[in-house]
Write a protein that holds these residues in place. Structure first.
Motif, mmCIF file in Angstrom:
data_model
loop_
_atom_site.group_PDB
_atom_site.id
_atom_site.type_symbol
_atom_site.label_atom_id
_atom_site.label_comp_id
_atom_site.label_asym_id
_atom_site.label_seq_id
_atom_site.Cartn_x
_atom_site.Cartn_y
_atom_site.Cartn_z
ATOM 1 N N LYS A 11 26.168 71.578 15.615
ATOM 2 C CA LYS A 11 26.759 70.308 15.215
ATOM 3 C C LYS A 11 27.805 69.846 16.216
ATOM 4 C CE LYS A 11 25.933 70.790 10.238
ATOM 5 N NZ LYS A 11 26.532 70.822 8.896
ATOM 6 N N ASN A 12 28.404 70.779 16.906
ATOM 7 C CA ASN A 12 29.477 70.423 17.836
ATOM 8 C C ASN A 12 28.956 70.175 19.255
ATOM 9 O OD1 ASN A 12 31.497 70.670 15.867
ATOM 10 N ND2 ASN A 12 31.559 72.898 16.146
ATOM 11 N N SER A 13 27.689 70.497 19.514
ATOM 12 C CA SER A 13 27.167 70.326 20.861
ATOM 13 C C SER A 13 26.767 68.877 21.092
ATOM 14 C CB SER A 13 25.978 71.257 21.096
ATOM 15 O OG SER A 13 24.905 70.895 20.250
ATOM 16 N N SER A 14 26.914 68.440 22.319
ATOM 17 C CA SER A 14 26.549 67.074 22.670
ATOM 18 C C SER A 14 25.142 67.070 23.231
ATOM 19 C CB SER A 14 27.524 66.525 23.714
ATOM 20 O OG SER A 14 28.841 66.488 23.205
ATOM 21 N N PRO A 15 24.365 66.042 22.911
ATOM 22 C CA PRO A 15 23.006 65.971 23.461
ATOM 23 C C PRO A 15 23.038 65.687 24.961
ATOM 24 C CG PRO A 15 23.540 63.950 22.273
ATOM 25 C CD PRO A 15 24.667 64.921 22.012
ATOM 26 N N ILE A 16 21.957 66.016 25.616
ATOM 27 C CA ILE A 16 21.813 65.714 27.043
ATOM 28 C C ILE A 16 21.634 64.207 27.188
ATOM 29 C CG2 ILE A 16 20.428 66.119 29.114
ATOM 30 C CD1 ILE A 16 19.413 68.710 27.690
ATOM 31 N N ARG A 17 22.530 63.578 27.913
ATOM 32 C CA ARG A 17 22.489 62.127 28.086
ATOM 33 C C ARG A 17 21.625 61.806 29.307
ATOM 34 N NH1 ARG A 17 26.761 60.394 29.784
ATOM 35 N NH2 ARG A 17 26.894 58.320 28.836
ATOM 36 N N ILE A 18 20.580 61.009 29.086
ATOM 37 C CA ILE A 18 19.554 60.821 30.117
ATOM 38 C C ILE A 18 19.382 59.357 30.501
ATOM 39 C CG2 ILE A 18 17.089 61.119 30.632
ATOM 40 C CD1 ILE A 18 17.156 63.507 28.645
ATOM 41 N N LEU A 19 19.236 59.134 31.800
ATOM 42 C CA LEU A 19 18.846 57.827 32.344
ATOM 43 C C LEU A 19 17.378 57.928 32.755
ATOM 44 C CD1 LEU A 19 19.053 55.050 33.802
ATOM 45 C CD2 LEU A 19 20.176 56.254 35.690
ATOM 46 N N VAL A 20 16.535 57.047 32.205
ATOM 47 C CA VAL A 20 15.109 57.021 32.542
ATOM 48 C C VAL A 20 14.852 55.850 33.482
ATOM 49 C CG1 VAL A 20 12.766 56.732 31.662
ATOM 50 C CG2 VAL A 20 14.440 58.066 30.345
ATOM 51 N N ALA A 21 14.337 56.149 34.669
ATOM 52 C CA ALA A 21 14.066 55.112 35.665
ATOM 53 C C ALA A 21 12.585 55.148 36.049
ATOM 54 C CB ALA A 21 14.935 55.313 36.897
ATOM 55 N N ASP A 22 11.850 54.133 35.603
ATOM 56 C CA ASP A 22 10.424 54.014 35.921
ATOM 57 C C ASP A 22 10.048 52.541 35.802
ATOM 58 O OD1 ASP A 22 7.449 54.044 35.642
ATOM 59 O OD2 ASP A 22 7.749 56.218 35.639
ATOM 60 N N ASP A 23 9.328 52.013 36.787
ATOM 61 C CA ASP A 23 9.025 50.582 36.774
ATOM 62 C C ASP A 23 7.860 50.217 35.863
ATOM 63 O OD1 ASP A 23 7.499 52.009 38.789
ATOM 64 O OD2 ASP A 23 6.684 50.071 39.391
ATOM 65 N N HIS A 24 7.096 51.196 35.392
ATOM 66 C CA HIS A 24 5.987 50.904 34.483
ATOM 67 C C HIS A 24 6.478 50.913 33.031
ATOM 68 C CE1 HIS A 24 3.797 52.276 38.121
ATOM 69 N NE2 HIS A 24 2.985 51.298 37.761
ATOM 70 N N TYR A 25 6.376 49.776 32.376
ATOM 71 C CA TYR A 25 6.942 49.592 31.029
ATOM 72 C C TYR A 25 6.401 50.621 30.036
ATOM 73 C CZ TYR A 25 7.974 47.491 26.496
ATOM 74 O OH TYR A 25 8.388 47.279 25.211
ATOM 75 N N VAL A 54 4.943 53.520 30.525
ATOM 76 C CA VAL A 54 5.391 54.878 30.852
ATOM 77 C C VAL A 54 6.848 55.069 30.460
ATOM 78 C CG1 VAL A 54 5.829 56.519 32.730
ATOM 79 C CG2 VAL A 54 3.742 55.137 32.739
ATOM 80 N N ARG A 55 7.684 54.093 30.812
ATOM 81 C CA ARG A 55 9.116 54.201 30.513
ATOM 82 C C ARG A 55 9.362 54.271 29.005
ATOM 83 N NH1 ARG A 55 10.302 49.977 32.679
ATOM 84 N NH2 ARG A 55 11.089 48.625 31.029
ATOM 85 N N MET A 56 8.682 53.414 28.244
ATOM 86 C CA MET A 56 8.866 53.411 26.790
ATOM 87 C C MET A 56 8.378 54.730 26.181
ATOM 88 S SD MET A 56 10.441 50.673 25.928
ATOM 89 C CE MET A 56 11.328 50.912 27.471
ATOM 90 N N GLY A 57 7.283 55.259 26.733
ATOM 91 C CA GLY A 57 6.779 56.534 26.233
ATOM 92 C C GLY A 57 7.751 57.672 26.481
#
Length: 216
Positions: A8-22, A24-27
């Motif tokens: 409960k005290n751990s923070s999730p891995i914060r991720i930036l997703v970079a992909d030009d195909h909509y 793929v990116r949404m998936g």
């Protein structure tokens, strides 16, 4: 089985997703956000956006496509690592040539995952890179080892090879690069030797397969 344990005290891995195909990116975003220890905090559709979003959000990890408009993944990774040498970058790509992989690792990526990899493999790679470790599968490692069998092409040889790809004859290449036809022939001989091929057509095929050159 993938370790998905969190507290409960751990923070999730914060991720930036970079992909030009909509699609793929949404998936990718949907897949990541289903994991209790991960969350997507930003997304980008090109290299410049990825750099701007990294600066804005300072994510724990960037899931970065190699082939993107404006700035490709290699250029983007290099610039982000110049901004923050500790940036954790996981390359995601359909490109499996040894030269593509080598350039990504050289640019500072801590891992490289093929887009047709199983979901569990990608999630494991994300967790591994986010923890500060490198993630290189045996498949990718073998491609990197195969690169050692070849001698690297010089910048001049790369220029000539790119003109060969366009279908130019030796005389035409000489005119474009303002060098003699004999010089072109000499460089081509070296190119064939370094790529371990017998002719121009095979040189082009191998160079594309390995990711030394890309077709537009």
């Amino acid at each position: 089985m993938t370790n998905r344990s969190t507290t409960k005290n751990s923070s999730p891995i914060r991720i930036l997703v970079a992909d030009d195909h909509y699609v793929v990116r949404m998936g990718l975003i949907a897949m990541v956000n289903l994991e209790p220890d991960m969350e997507v905090v930003a997304e980008a559709t090109d290299g410049n956006q990825a750099i701007a979003q990294y600066r804005k959000w300072s994510p724990d990890l960037i899931l970065l496509d190699v082939r993107m408009p404006v700035k490709n993944g290699i250029e983007t990774a290099t610039e982000i690592r110049e901004y923050n040498h500790d940036a954790r970058i996981l390359m995601l790509s359909a490109l499996e040539g040894d030269e593509d992989i080598y350039k990504a690792i050289e640019a500072g990526a801590a891992g490289y995952v093929l887009k047709d990899s199983p979901e569990e493999k990608l999630l494991t790679a994300i967790r591994t890179v986010a923890s500060g470790q490198r993630w290189i599968s045996e498949e990718i490692a073998e491609r990197l080892r195969s690169r050692l069998r070849f001698e690297e092409l010089t910048p001049r040889e790369l220029l000539i090879l790119n003109e060969v790809v366009k279908g130019l004859a030796n005389k035409q290449i000489a005119d474009v690069l303002n060098i003699s036809e004999n010089t072109v022939k000499w460089h081509l001989k070296n190119i064939l030797g370094k790529l371990c091929v017998a002719d121009r057509a095979e040189a082009v095929a191998v160079a594309i397969q390995r990711g030394i050159i890309h077709l537009s």
